[in-house]
Design a protein around this motif. Sequence first.
Motif, mmCIF file in Angstrom:
data_model
loop_
_atom_site.group_PDB
_atom_site.id
_atom_site.type_symbol
_atom_site.label_atom_id
_atom_site.label_comp_id
_atom_site.label_asym_id
_atom_site.label_seq_id
_atom_site.Cartn_x
_atom_site.Cartn_y
_atom_site.Cartn_z
ATOM 1 N N THR A 280 111.496 78.105 52.766
ATOM 2 C CA THR A 280 110.574 76.977 52.654
ATOM 3 C C THR A 280 110.130 76.446 54.003
ATOM 4 O O THR A 280 109.362 75.487 54.055
ATOM 5 C CB THR A 280 111.214 75.822 51.864
ATOM 6 O OG1 THR A 280 112.371 75.370 52.553
ATOM 7 C CG2 THR A 280 111.567 76.237 50.467
ATOM 8 N N HIS B 63 95.018 80.560 47.121
ATOM 9 C CA HIS B 63 96.208 81.294 46.673
ATOM 10 C C HIS B 63 97.432 80.979 47.535
ATOM 11 O O HIS B 63 98.565 81.060 47.068
ATOM 12 C CB HIS B 63 95.941 82.806 46.599
ATOM 13 C CG HIS B 63 95.795 83.466 47.938
ATOM 14 N ND1 HIS B 63 94.601 83.504 48.620
ATOM 15 C CD2 HIS B 63 96.694 84.112 48.712
ATOM 16 C CE1 HIS B 63 94.767 84.152 49.755
ATOM 17 N NE2 HIS B 63 96.032 84.533 49.838
ATOM 18 N N GLU B 64 97.236 80.593 48.802
ATOM 19 C CA GLU B 64 98.381 80.210 49.627
ATOM 20 C C GLU B 64 98.942 78.855 49.217
ATOM 21 O O GLU B 64 100.144 78.637 49.251
ATOM 22 C CB GLU B 64 97.992 80.219 51.104
ATOM 23 C CG GLU B 64 97.801 81.629 51.630
ATOM 24 C CD GLU B 64 97.712 81.686 53.132
ATOM 25 O OE1 GLU B 64 98.182 80.751 53.804
ATOM 26 O OE2 GLU B 64 97.173 82.692 53.632
ATOM 27 N N TYR B 65 98.062 77.927 48.825
ATOM 28 C CA TYR B 65 98.531 76.636 48.317
ATOM 29 C C TYR B 65 99.278 76.823 46.992
ATOM 30 O O TYR B 65 100.299 76.178 46.753
ATOM 31 C CB TYR B 65 97.360 75.671 48.129
ATOM 32 C CG TYR B 65 96.826 75.124 49.422
ATOM 33 C CD1 TYR B 65 97.565 74.245 50.190
ATOM 34 C CD2 TYR B 65 95.570 75.499 49.884
ATOM 35 C CE1 TYR B 65 97.083 73.738 51.384
ATOM 36 C CE2 TYR B 65 95.068 74.997 51.072
ATOM 37 C CZ TYR B 65 95.834 74.123 51.815
ATOM 38 O OH TYR B 65 95.351 73.623 52.993
ATOM 39 N N ILE B 66 98.775 77.708 46.159
ATOM 40 C CA ILE B 66 99.447 77.978 44.875
ATOM 41 C C ILE B 66 100.810 78.594 45.123
ATOM 42 O O ILE B 66 101.806 78.215 44.496
ATOM 43 C CB ILE B 66 98.570 78.884 43.986
ATOM 44 C CG1 ILE B 66 97.309 78.118 43.555
ATOM 45 C CG2 ILE B 66 99.342 79.379 42.772
ATOM 46 C CD1 ILE B 66 96.267 78.972 42.862
ATOM 47 N N SER B 67 100.895 79.534 46.056
ATOM 48 C CA SER B 67 102.198 80.153 46.337
ATOM 49 C C SER B 67 103.164 79.145 46.943
ATOM 50 O O SER B 67 104.369 79.201 46.678
ATOM 51 C CB SER B 67 102.032 81.367 47.248
ATOM 52 O OG SER B 67 101.535 80.980 48.499
ATOM 53 N N LEU C 16 104.463 77.112 44.031
ATOM 54 C CA LEU C 16 105.434 77.908 43.273
ATOM 55 C C LEU C 16 106.759 78.013 44.017
ATOM 56 O O LEU C 16 107.824 78.022 43.401
ATOM 57 C CB LEU C 16 104.864 79.301 42.987
ATOM 58 C CG LEU C 16 103.731 79.357 41.971
ATOM 59 C CD1 LEU C 16 103.157 80.762 41.900
ATOM 60 C CD2 LEU C 16 104.196 78.900 40.610
ATOM 61 N N LEU C 17 106.693 78.086 45.329
ATOM 62 C CA LEU C 17 107.914 78.114 46.139
ATOM 63 C C LEU C 17 108.701 76.825 45.973
ATOM 64 O O LEU C 17 109.926 76.847 45.809
ATOM 65 C CB LEU C 17 107.555 78.342 47.603
ATOM 66 C CG LEU C 17 108.701 78.470 48.581
ATOM 67 C CD1 LEU C 17 109.526 79.705 48.286
ATOM 68 C CD2 LEU C 17 108.153 78.534 49.989
#
Length: 114
Positions: A55, A77-81, A84-85
Amino acid sequence: MYLVLIYTQGFAIKQKVNPWKTYVKLSAVLMGSHGLTKGSLAYLNYPAQIMFKSTKVLPVMIMGAFIPGLRRKYPVHEYISAMLLVVGLILLTLADAGTSPNFSVIGILMILAL
């Protein structure tokens, strides 16, 4: 040790970007981060430690998006990942705290300190 290896390989600095004081501070922070990471193993199990270490990309994304000099824009997609993290970290923490005998808030604070 790094300086000795650099010297033996014949690497020469053509132009220093930062003063030596900056490099010394950076190495002290990295050494402290490594020590806290290893010390947190006394309070966390290995999978929890790896999850918390993964993280460390989150503060980098936050700083990159909000610091005026950087103002980086990340794809959706980086904000979504990243979200999800965080969700995975929360679920692992909740599940691991109830089942693992080797899980403590002190270990979490140590791993997140640097």
